[in-house]
Design a protein around this motif. Structure first.
Motif, PDB file in Angstrom:
ATOM      1  N   VAL A   1       0.530  -1.322   0.196  1.00 56.15           N
ATOM      2  CA  VAL A   1       0.250   0.199  -0.013  1.00 56.15           C
ATOM      3  C   VAL A   1       0.648   1.400   0.346  1.00 56.15           C
ATOM      4  CG1 VAL A   1      -2.268   1.254   1.177  1.00 56.15           C
ATOM      5  CG2 VAL A   1      -2.113  -1.447   1.264  1.00 56.15           C
TER       6      VAL A   1
ATOM      7  N   VAL B   1       0.020   5.471  -1.290  1.00 58.10           N
ATOM      8  CA  VAL B   1       0.229   6.259  -0.624  1.00 58.10           C
ATOM      9  C   VAL B   1       1.122   7.430  -1.512  1.00 58.10           C
ATOM     10  CG1 VAL B   1       0.293   7.441   1.473  1.00 58.10           C
ATOM     11  CG2 VAL B   1      -0.844   5.078   1.405  1.00 58.10           C
TER      12      VAL B   1
ATOM     13  N   LEU C   1      -5.566   8.819  -1.181  1.00 55.01           N
ATOM     14  CA  LEU C   1      -6.024   8.595  -0.375  1.00 55.01           C
ATOM     15  C   LEU C   1      -7.240   7.541   0.258  1.00 55.01           C
ATOM     16  CD1 LEU C   1      -5.459  12.695   1.767  1.00 55.01           C
ATOM     17  CD2 LEU C   1      -4.229  10.383   2.191  1.00 55.01           C
TER      18      LEU C   1
ATOM     19  N   SER D   1      -5.370   4.038   0.041  1.00 53.20           N
ATOM     20  CA  SER D   1      -5.041   3.423   0.694  1.00 53.20           C
ATOM     21  C   SER D   1      -6.256   2.744   2.168  1.00 53.20           C
ATOM     22  CB  SER D   1      -4.294   3.737   1.462  1.00 53.20           C
ATOM     23  OG  SER D   1      -4.370   5.585   1.874  1.00 53.20           O
ATOM     24  N   ALA D   2      -7.124   3.834   1.969  1.00 60.78           N
ATOM     25  CA  ALA D   2      -8.028   4.081   3.242  1.00 60.78           C
ATOM     26  C   ALA D   2      -9.220   2.778   2.947  1.00 60.78           C
ATOM     27  CB  ALA D   2      -8.712   4.377   3.310  1.00 60.78           C
TER      28      ALA D   2
ATOM     29  N   ILE E   1      -7.031  -0.854   3.278  1.00 62.79           N
ATOM     30  CA  ILE E   1      -6.297  -1.157   4.692  1.00 62.79           C
ATOM     31  C   ILE E   1      -7.966  -1.802   4.977  1.00 62.79           C
ATOM     32  CG2 ILE E   1      -6.453  -0.283   7.219  1.00 62.79           C
ATOM     33  CD1 ILE E   1      -4.595   2.275   6.484  1.00 62.79           C
TER      34      ILE E   1
END
Lengths: 260, 417
Positions: B137, B141, B157, B160-161, B164
């Motif tokens: 990731v 990012v 962003l 990656s959100a 995750i």
């Protein structure tokens, strides 16, 4: 410490090679954290140190710990750090003005004290003694051994820590949560509001920037059919920042055409 | 002799050869996958697709790769140069690493050495794959941040959100597999599926994994990180030439990676489908790789099929789905699985187990029906609650009074029912 271990002959050669390749890099990265001007660079170097530590754990037969270190610290905690750093300021670098008096002196004292404490403690525990117990701890498998310790002997501590973490997470949610006074307008409400508004001019949405103009960049206003610039086509943020290009130069120069 | 003992006897050169073979496998897979995806999507959209370069257009992705390499390499002025260059390297290296623990074949003979086509077998193999994914990731990012531009930052962003949150769901879906196989090593999990594949035994886990693997790889319908209508290209907007090619490569290798993991964990890995187990000894055991690749292609086709069928989701709906549907349901499922596991290990009465299962099914049915009816009532109330008093004079619209009162009358009756 590992250096001494190498001399004592308890560390295998591949492990020593690995250590001497990665440890200097980790130390350099640690220094880099202090020296780097941008906060994001520091965070990246910290992530690198965490991965190096994970590799050391794996080399020391603590396989599960090493992998979990990467998943939890590098993957989750550092990623959240990065998130915040990126959102707070894309280009902001640390301010170098010191506000607290005697900050340097106290920092140096504290660092030397903590370092001395750690060195003396770890040294007393390992210096001149060979490490024992790894084979018996890993006897039934690394993961199984860890699970047995966690869920029999230390189950109370484990549960307490998890309760603490959940409380902290709930606390963060309570602090960050704000009660909405009005319900948020959804797409349908906004559409209705546009048509019930005083003017139907913006019913189909605001004009896009640069439409009919000679440029289509976001900071250039659209031109209305009569050639005059449309102020609503520019984001109000850009206007407030002064990033807007004056629309006059994009207006149709009718007089010249008439003269010709 | 189990897999890890057998792999422990590998000499260094065999390990090198295996590493090279895995790398070549991934790259060839990527080239063919891009071509196959374009052909399949074309077929679904009644087009022809690339068919000019080589037989059936097979060399199209190779030509595209050469074209990308020869393009001008741009670095924006506002970019953070070092991070801008490191980001694609992180993406492209981590995506290959998860293949180290994937077993491609059973016992085979590689250059006169008895071994398995698996680089290494560690007791926490599946966790290792998750760890590598979480490092991967960083590539996305950092690419978004270092471009020094708004859309890439937002795309980075977002993605990656997304990765995750879907990794949490993915990790939870794997817990049931760990409980049933009693191990986190990939070879043990494959061995534990000798009789029944986990996609049958642990079907809910399989469904959750299949959904979260699409979210994890940023693919349609979850490709919000590169939603071109909103974010141009997302995190790779500012990238060109070979750096962009590295991201492209990483995306496809990641797809092959999650498909390979799904094959290993849920579809019996390199084992043949039930009834054809005699084929496993063909070609001195190498035929197991054919089974593995067939299952892999099946998963990849699923990815393409999704892309050809479903429109992109809205970002808030997507996050809500991940956190409020996938994660709670996998937690619930873990509870059920572990209870069943303990019951069967203690040799409980079959009636007790059956009763427990029926009870769980009844609870699920009850909850969903309550939820549905509540939603229906709310929808009716919303319908009535509309038409606020306008703040300016509006000419009366004919019939509206009648229809409104009719609706509210109707709604009241339905609620009273």
């Amino acid at each position: 410490m590992l250096n001494l271990a190498v001399q004592l002959g308890s560390t295998k050669t591949p492990e020593a090679v690995l250590f001497w390749m990665l440890a200097p890099l980790a130390v350099l990265a640690a220094l880099g954290i202090l020296m780097a001007k941008k906060a994001v660079h520091s965070a990246l170097l910290l992530a690198w140190i965490m991965i190096t530590l994970a590799i050391f754990y794996i080399a020391e037969d603590a396989l599960f710990l090493g992998i979990v270190q990467v998943v939890v610290y590098t993957g989750a905690v550092m990623m959240l750090f990065l998130f915040i750093l990126m959102l707070v300021g894309v280009d902001s670098s640390d301010s170098l003005v010191e506000n607290i008096k005697g900050q340097r002196a106290s920092a140096i004292v504290a660092a030397v004290g903590l370092g001395g404490l750690l060195v003396s403690l770890v040294g007393r525990a390992t210096l001149g003694r060979s490490a024992v117990g790894l084979a018996s701890a890993n006897q039934g498998g690394n993961v199984q051994g860890l699970a047995e310790q966690l869920f029999t002997k230390y189950v109370w501590a484990f549960e307490v820590v998890s309760a603490l973490l959940i409380t902290a997470a709930l606390g963060a949610m309570v602090l960050a949560h704000s009660q909405k006074v009005h319900s948020r307008n959804n797409q349908r409400d906004l559409s209705i509001a546009r048509f019930r508004g005083a003017s139907l001019a913006a019913a189909a949405g605001l004009p896009g920037s640069g439409v009919f103009a000679r440029h289509n960049a976001v900071d250039v206003p659209a031109l209305l059919p009569d050639g005059s610039p449309a102020p609503t086509s520019i984001s109000s943020v850009l206007e407030a920042r002064g990033d807007m290009i004056t629309s006059k130069i994009f207006e149709l120069q009718q007089k010249e055409e008439e003269e010709n | 002799m189990n897999a890890s003992d057998l792999l422990g006897t590998d000499p260094g050169w065999i390990i090198l050869v295996k590493g090279l073979l895995i790398f070549v496998f991934c790259v060839v897979c990527t080239l063919l996958a891009i071509w196959a995806e374009r052909r399949w999507v074309s077929f679904m959209q009644q087009r022809v697709g690339p068919n000019r370069t080589g037989k059936f257009g097979l060399l199209q992705s190779l030509a595209d790769g050469v074209k990308l390499a020869l393009k001008e390499d741009l670095i924006p002025k506002a970019a953070d140069r070092i991070v801008f260059i490191i980001a694609p390297i992180i993406s492209a290296t981590t995506c290959f690493m998860s293949f180290a623990v994937i077993p491609f074949t059973g016992n085979v003979n590689l250059f006169g050495h008895k071994t398995l086509m698996q680089l290494t077998d560690i007791p926490v193999g599946v966790l290792y794959v998750l760890a590598i994914a979480s490092v991967g990731v960083y590539g996305i990012v950092l690419a978004g941040w270092s471009s020094g531009s708004t859309y890439p930052l937002l795309g980075g962003l977002r993605s990656s959100a997304q990765v995750i949150s879907y990794e949490v769901a993915m990790g939870l879906s794997l817990v049931a597999v760990f409980i049933y196989s009693g191990s986190m090593s990939t070879s043990d999990i494959v061995a534990a599926q000798h009789h029944w594949w986990f996609s049958v035994v642990l079907f809910p886990s399989f469904v959750i994994y299949a959904i979260s693997m699409v979210g994890e790889t940023n693919r349609a319908p979850f490709d919000l990180a590169e939603a071109e209508g909103e974010l141009v290209g997302g995190f790779h907007t500012e990238y060109s030439s070979l750096k962009f090619a590295l991201f492209f490569l990483a995306e496809y290798v990641n797809i092959v990676g999650v498909s390979a993991l799904a094959t290993t964990l849920f579809m019996g890995g390199y084992h043949a489908i039930p009834g054809l187990t005699f084929t496993e000894s063909w070609l001195g055991g190498w035929f197991t790789m054919v089974w593995f690749v067939i299952k892999l292609i099946g998963f990849f086709f699923f990815f393409v099929w999704l892309r050809g069928t479903l429109p992109r989701m809205r970002y808030d709906q997507f996050m809500k789905f991940g956190w409020k549907v996938l994660i709670p349901s996998s937690l619930f499922w873990i509870l059920v699985v572990s209870t069943l596991r303990v019951m069967s290990q203690r040799n409980e009465n079959r009636m007790v187990i059956a009763g427990f299962t029926v009870g769980i099914v009844l609870i699920i049915v009850a909850i969903t029906s309550f939820y549905e009816s509540a939603k229906r009532k709310q929808a009716i109330l919303d319908e009535v609650g509309e038409f606020p008093e306008p703040s300016f004079p509006v000419p009366a619209i004919p019939n509206i009074a009648i229809s409104q009162s009719a609706i509210s009358q109707n709604a009241k009756e339905q609620i009273h029912d």
